[in-house]
Design a protein around this motif. Sequence first.
Motif, PDB file in Angstrom:
ATOM      1  N   SER A 161      -2.703 -59.564  -5.966  1.00  0.00           N
ATOM      2  CA  SER A 161      -2.597 -60.041  -7.334  1.00  0.00           C
ATOM      3  C   SER A 161      -3.939 -60.543  -7.856  1.00  0.00           C
ATOM      4  N   GLY A 162      -4.344 -60.025  -8.994  1.00  0.00           N
ATOM      5  CA  GLY A 162      -5.577 -60.477  -9.610  1.00  0.00           C
ATOM      6  C   GLY A 162      -6.836 -60.013  -8.912  1.00  0.00           C
ATOM      7  N   ARG A 163      -6.729 -59.002  -8.053  1.00  0.00           N
ATOM      8  CA  ARG A 163      -7.883 -58.506  -7.302  1.00  0.00           C
ATOM      9  C   ARG A 163      -8.123 -57.025  -7.591  1.00  0.00           C
ATOM     10  N   VAL A 164      -9.353 -56.607  -7.446  1.00  0.00           N
ATOM     11  CA  VAL A 164      -9.724 -55.203  -7.547  1.00  0.00           C
ATOM     12  C   VAL A 164     -10.305 -54.784  -6.204  1.00  0.00           C
ATOM     13  N   PHE A 165      -9.781 -53.709  -5.623  1.00  0.00           N
ATOM     14  CA  PHE A 165     -10.225 -53.233  -4.319  1.00  0.00           C
ATOM     15  C   PHE A 165     -11.065 -51.974  -4.491  1.00  0.00           C
ATOM     16  N   THR A 166     -12.237 -51.960  -3.836  1.00  0.00           N
ATOM     17  CA  THR A 166     -13.111 -50.798  -3.877  1.00  0.00           C
ATOM     18  C   THR A 166     -13.317 -50.303  -2.454  1.00  0.00           C
ATOM     19  N   PRO A 167     -12.522 -49.314  -2.023  1.00  0.00           N
ATOM     20  CA  PRO A 167     -12.632 -48.839  -0.638  1.00  0.00           C
ATOM     21  C   PRO A 167     -13.726 -47.785  -0.473  1.00  0.00           C
ATOM     22  N   TYR A 168     -14.275 -47.755   0.734  1.00  0.00           N
ATOM     23  CA  TYR A 168     -15.231 -46.717   1.086  1.00  0.00           C
ATOM     24  C   TYR A 168     -14.865 -46.160   2.448  1.00  0.00           C
ATOM     25  N   GLY A 169     -14.699 -44.837   2.528  1.00  0.00           N
ATOM     26  CA  GLY A 169     -14.392 -44.178   3.781  1.00  0.00           C
ATOM     27  C   GLY A 169     -15.669 -43.828   4.521  1.00  0.00           C
ATOM     28  N   PRO A 170     -15.959 -44.460   5.663  1.00  0.00           N
ATOM     29  CA  PRO A 170     -17.240 -44.277   6.349  1.00  0.00           C
ATOM     30  C   PRO A 170     -17.474 -42.851   6.838  1.00  0.00           C
ATOM     31  N   THR A 171     -18.734 -42.444   6.803  1.00  0.00           N
ATOM     32  CA  THR A 171     -19.177 -41.191   7.410  1.00  0.00           C
ATOM     33  C   THR A 171     -20.427 -41.482   8.234  1.00  0.00           C
ATOM     34  N   ARG A 172     -20.611 -40.736   9.299  1.00  0.00           N
ATOM     35  CA  ARG A 172     -21.742 -40.985  10.196  1.00  0.00           C
ATOM     36  C   ARG A 172     -23.062 -40.814   9.461  1.00  0.00           C
ATOM     37  N   GLY A 173     -23.929 -41.815   9.578  1.00  0.00           N
ATOM     38  CA  GLY A 173     -25.222 -41.795   8.922  1.00  0.00           C
ATOM     39  C   GLY A 173     -25.260 -42.508   7.586  1.00  0.00           C
ATOM     40  N   ALA A 174     -24.089 -42.873   7.051  1.00  0.00           N
ATOM     41  CA  ALA A 174     -24.046 -43.601   5.780  1.00  0.00           C
ATOM     42  C   ALA A 174     -24.292 -45.086   6.017  1.00  0.00           C
ATOM     43  N   ALA A 175     -24.702 -45.781   4.966  1.00  0.00           N
ATOM     44  CA  ALA A 175     -24.923 -47.220   5.053  1.00  0.00           C
ATOM     45  C   ALA A 175     -24.464 -47.894   3.768  1.00  0.00           C
ATOM     46  N   VAL A 176     -23.898 -49.079   3.934  1.00  0.00           N
ATOM     47  CA  VAL A 176     -23.566 -49.946   2.805  1.00  0.00           C
ATOM     48  C   VAL A 176     -24.482 -51.163   2.904  1.00  0.00           C
ATOM     49  N   ILE A 177     -25.230 -51.441   1.848  1.00  0.00           N
ATOM     50  CA  ILE A 177     -26.167 -52.566   1.818  1.00  0.00           C
ATOM     51  C   ILE A 177     -25.820 -53.446   0.629  1.00  0.00           C
ATOM     52  N   PHE A 178     -25.752 -54.761   0.849  1.00  0.00           N
ATOM     53  CA  PHE A 178     -25.315 -55.651  -0.222  1.00  0.00           C
ATOM     54  C   PHE A 178     -25.814 -57.067   0.029  1.00  0.00           C
ATOM     55  N   SER A 179     -25.865 -57.850  -1.034  1.00  0.00           N
ATOM     56  CA  SER A 179     -26.201 -59.264  -0.895  1.00  0.00           C
ATOM     57  C   SER A 179     -25.018 -59.967  -0.236  1.00  0.00           C
ATOM     58  N   SER A 180     -25.294 -60.996   0.563  1.00  0.00           N
ATOM     59  CA  SER A 180     -24.309 -61.536   1.507  1.00  0.00           C
ATOM     60  C   SER A 180     -23.406 -62.629   0.951  1.00  0.00           C
ATOM     61  N   GLY A 181     -23.558 -62.979  -0.327  1.00  0.00           N
ATOM     62  CA  GLY A 181     -22.824 -64.114  -0.868  1.00  0.00           C
ATOM     63  C   GLY A 181     -21.401 -63.802  -1.276  1.00  0.00           C
ATOM     64  N   TRP A 182     -20.797 -64.766  -1.983  1.00  0.00           N
ATOM     65  CA  TRP A 182     -19.389 -64.655  -2.384  1.00  0.00           C
ATOM     66  C   TRP A 182     -19.166 -63.562  -3.416  1.00  0.00           C
ATOM     67  N   GLU A 183     -20.236 -63.041  -4.004  1.00  0.00           N
ATOM     68  CA  GLU A 183     -20.091 -61.934  -4.937  1.00  0.00           C
ATOM     69  C   GLU A 183     -19.691 -60.649  -4.231  1.00  0.00           C
ATOM     70  N   ASN A 184     -19.765 -60.638  -2.902  1.00  0.00           N
ATOM     71  CA  ASN A 184     -19.450 -59.428  -2.139  1.00  0.00           C
ATOM     72  C   ASN A 184     -18.472 -59.726  -1.005  1.00  0.00           C
ATOM     73  N   MET A 185     -17.311 -60.274  -1.346  1.00  0.00           N
ATOM     74  CA  MET A 185     -16.252 -60.437  -0.358  1.00  0.00           C
ATOM     75  C   MET A 185     -15.787 -59.046   0.085  1.00  0.00           C
ATOM     76  N   HIS A 186     -15.505 -58.906   1.383  1.00  0.00           N
ATOM     77  CA  HIS A 186     -15.142 -57.585   1.892  1.00  0.00           C
ATOM     78  C   HIS A 186     -14.270 -57.705   3.134  1.00  0.00           C
ATOM     79  N   GLU A 187     -13.685 -56.591   3.515  1.00  0.00           N
ATOM     80  CA  GLU A 187     -12.808 -56.527   4.679  1.00  0.00           C
ATOM     81  C   GLU A 187     -12.818 -55.106   5.217  1.00  0.00           C
ATOM     82  N   VAL A 188     -12.247 -54.908   6.393  1.00  0.00           N
ATOM     83  CA  VAL A 188     -12.083 -53.568   6.959  1.00  0.00           C
ATOM     84  C   VAL A 188     -10.597 -53.354   7.218  1.00  0.00           C
ATOM     85  N   GLU A 189     -10.055 -52.295   6.624  1.00  0.00           N
ATOM     86  CA  GLU A 189      -8.637 -51.990   6.818  1.00  0.00           C
ATOM     87  C   GLU A 189      -8.374 -51.546   8.252  1.00  0.00           C
TER      88      GLU A 189
END
Length: 288
Positions: free
Chosen positions: A182-210
């Motif tokens: 509720s009240g959230r937007v989820f942006t999933p990314y399906g990993p592939t070998r050699g890909a990278a996700v880079i982001f600032s580490s603060g609360w602006e980038n809450m994340h999880e792994v399904e």
Amino acid sequence: GDCCDECSRNIFPTFASQDETSFDNYPELTGLTFNDLAEVSAATILQFTRLIERVRRTIAHEYGLPLKTILPLQAYSRKYVAGSIQQGGGGGEGDFVTLHTDEATHDGYHYSCVLYLSTQGEDFEGGNFVFNDPDPNAKKSKNTYFDPDDPDAKIEKVSSSDDDDDYAEVEYATLAEEIRKSGRVFTPYGPTRGAAVIFSSGWENMHEVEQITAGTRYCVPCFFTTCPVPDAAYDQMVQGKPKTNEDIADDWLHLLLAHRKEDAHESLGRVKELLMKWHYICAPLSEH
């Protein structure tokens, strides 16, 4: 140190090549940590170091920071195995990662990266990396319940004295999931070998792994800081900041390539020195 004014997230689909992330070429990438290098081949140590340094330089470029102000605080290989339960933190096995922010884990984490060593749909199923953000269009409503049989229907509780018997048979697992979404937007990314996700580490980038539903998912999480190292810390080292190319070569041998057995105390000291000296051993003398 802190994050610069620009906080963002970036996905690089081809950050590293297939050869650079091949377990055939670098078998120890499946479980590498700087704390235990005695049995790791020099080729794998050098390749792992090269990848971490590439991330560091990408962060400097993306966020407009001087390279010498960015240092790794932690980097290791991480294995997620379907049906397993994580034992402790760090590199322990598990099949999901709960919602979190990296800065809450360590207040020195300012930039984060996850480099993937396996591919969704080939090596594992499930296991999306998901950014979890507030929905800017969500309407806030106090004391709102959700009907699990009709997730789109909201049941308002009029007052605290109302009879709650109507909710006695709510499927709580479903209810908890609806509340989580509720009240959230989820942006999933399906990993592939050699890909990278880079982001600032603060609360602006809450994340999880399904949850991983089948197979094994490998990746390299790494975390970087802009906290400066006090000069006194270098003064306490047997060999402080390298001043010549020979000094740099000695540090590479001592801190990464000696292949010696160590107790926990020796390992901790070596890794601490390695991370503090990272810029000096990975950049030419002209950039010190």
